[in-house]
Motif scaffolding. Structure first.
Motif, PDB file in Angstrom:
ATOM      1  N   LYS A   6       3.694   6.632  -5.928  1.00  0.00           N
ATOM      2  CA  LYS A   6       2.943   6.534  -4.438  1.00  0.00           C
ATOM      3  C   LYS A   6       4.134   6.369  -3.688  1.00  0.00           C
ATOM      4  CE  LYS A   6      -0.077   3.508  -1.888  1.00  0.00           C
ATOM      5  NZ  LYS A   6      -0.948   2.518  -2.033  1.00  0.00           N
ATOM      6  N   SER A  27       6.707 -11.256   0.181  1.00  0.00           N
ATOM      7  CA  SER A  27       5.176 -11.321   0.528  1.00  0.00           C
ATOM      8  C   SER A  27       4.796 -10.407   1.937  1.00  0.00           C
ATOM      9  CB  SER A  27       4.767 -12.586   1.110  1.00  0.00           C
ATOM     10  OG  SER A  27       4.918 -13.492   0.120  1.00  0.00           O
ATOM     11  N   SER A  28       5.862 -10.502   2.812  1.00  0.00           N
ATOM     12  CA  SER A  28       5.717  -9.713   4.066  1.00  0.00           C
ATOM     13  C   SER A  28       5.940  -8.405   3.709  1.00  0.00           C
ATOM     14  CB  SER A  28       6.593  -9.991   5.303  1.00  0.00           C
ATOM     15  OG  SER A  28       8.128  -9.661   4.546  1.00  0.00           O
ATOM     16  N   ALA A  30       5.292  -6.833   0.908  1.00  0.00           N
ATOM     17  CA  ALA A  30       4.297  -6.488  -0.177  1.00  0.00           C
ATOM     18  C   ALA A  30       2.928  -6.245   0.789  1.00  0.00           C
ATOM     19  CB  ALA A  30       3.887  -7.359  -1.039  1.00  0.00           C
ATOM     20  N   GLU A  31       2.794  -7.144   2.012  1.00  0.00           N
ATOM     21  CA  GLU A  31       1.662  -6.738   2.808  1.00  0.00           C
ATOM     22  C   GLU A  31       2.023  -5.635   3.480  1.00  0.00           C
ATOM     23  OE1 GLU A  31       0.032  -9.306   6.505  1.00  0.00           O
ATOM     24  OE2 GLU A  31       0.448 -10.374   4.647  1.00  0.00           O
ATOM     25  N   GLU A  32       3.047  -5.234   3.988  1.00  0.00           N
ATOM     26  CA  GLU A  32       3.284  -4.225   4.976  1.00  0.00           C
ATOM     27  C   GLU A  32       2.773  -2.915   4.236  1.00  0.00           C
ATOM     28  OE1 GLU A  32       7.258  -1.774   6.284  1.00  0.00           O
ATOM     29  OE2 GLU A  32       7.281  -3.952   6.277  1.00  0.00           O
ATOM     30  N   ILE A  33       3.120  -2.831   3.136  1.00  0.00           N
ATOM     31  CA  ILE A  33       2.967  -1.608   2.217  1.00  0.00           C
ATOM     32  C   ILE A  33       1.708  -1.642   1.103  1.00  0.00           C
ATOM     33  CG2 ILE A  33       5.495  -0.539   2.578  1.00  0.00           C
ATOM     34  CD1 ILE A  33       5.834  -1.250  -0.700  1.00  0.00           C
ATOM     35  N   ASN A  34       1.065  -2.622   1.342  1.00  0.00           N
ATOM     36  CA  ASN A  34      -0.045  -2.952   0.449  1.00  0.00           C
ATOM     37  C   ASN A  34       0.111  -2.718  -1.076  1.00  0.00           C
ATOM     38  OD1 ASN A  34      -2.811  -3.448   0.398  1.00  0.00           O
ATOM     39  ND2 ASN A  34      -3.450  -1.318   0.610  1.00  0.00           N
ATOM     40  N   VAL A  35       1.044  -3.546  -1.467  1.00  0.00           N
ATOM     41  CA  VAL A  35       1.068  -3.599  -2.995  1.00  0.00           C
ATOM     42  C   VAL A  35       1.233  -5.134  -3.151  1.00  0.00           C
ATOM     43  CG1 VAL A  35       2.354  -1.401  -3.102  1.00  0.00           C
ATOM     44  CG2 VAL A  35       3.832  -3.347  -2.867  1.00  0.00           C
ATOM     45  N   SER A  36       1.071  -5.468  -4.582  1.00  0.00           N
ATOM     46  CA  SER A  36       1.232  -6.759  -4.893  1.00  0.00           C
ATOM     47  C   SER A  36       2.796  -7.261  -4.890  1.00  0.00           C
ATOM     48  CB  SER A  36       0.808  -6.776  -6.550  1.00  0.00           C
ATOM     49  OG  SER A  36       1.747  -6.448  -7.341  1.00  0.00           O
ATOM     50  N   LYS A  37       2.853  -8.674  -4.818  1.00  0.00           N
ATOM     51  CA  LYS A  37       4.173  -9.240  -4.864  1.00  0.00           C
ATOM     52  C   LYS A  37       5.001  -8.919  -5.907  1.00  0.00           C
ATOM     53  CE  LYS A  37       2.810 -13.321  -3.454  1.00  0.00           C
ATOM     54  NZ  LYS A  37       2.686 -14.551  -3.234  1.00  0.00           N
TER      55      LYS A  37
END
Length: 113
Positions: A6, A27-28, A30-37
């Motif tokens: 992806k 964490s930031s 992972a959140e930015e690209i929408n995946v798990s830590k």
């Protein structure tokens, strides 16, 4: 043919570098690209071990010999590292693969295909 990621090699390297240079947290990112830590953590482990070549695309899914699987399992059982460490050391994409091989080995199933 191998699975299409992806994220491009360049994107993964950029994410790893942003974490390693201390500018952003796992964490930031992972959140930015929408995946798990854990995805980001896995990328970082692989990147630390193999550098820019860590994310080179492979032309097909890897096929492992019975001897190779046994070598990997025996390294794990000898305490040479965690499942994750062993997966990185032997360039196996998922530590769950190593775990599956260990289970087969421990169950004395000799057909580790």
């Amino acid at each position: 043919m191998g699975r299409k990621s992806k994220f491009s090699k360049e994107q993964k390297i950029e994410i790893c570098r942003r974490y390693l240079d201390g500018s952003e947290s796992i964490s930031s990112l992972a959140e930015e690209i929408n995946v798990s830590k854990t995805t980001i953590e896995r990328w970082i482990r692989i990147f630390k071990a193999y550098g820019d070549s860590a994310f080179d695309e492979k032309p097909a899914n890897e096929s492992y010999t019975k001897e190779f699987k046994r070598k990997v399992v025996e390294a794990y059982l000898a305490g040479e590292g965690s499942l994750r460490d062993i997966a990185v050391k032997y360039k196996i994409p998922a530590c769950g693969t190593v775990l599956a091989w260990v289970k087969l080995y421990n169950d004395h199933i000799d057909n580790m295909k």
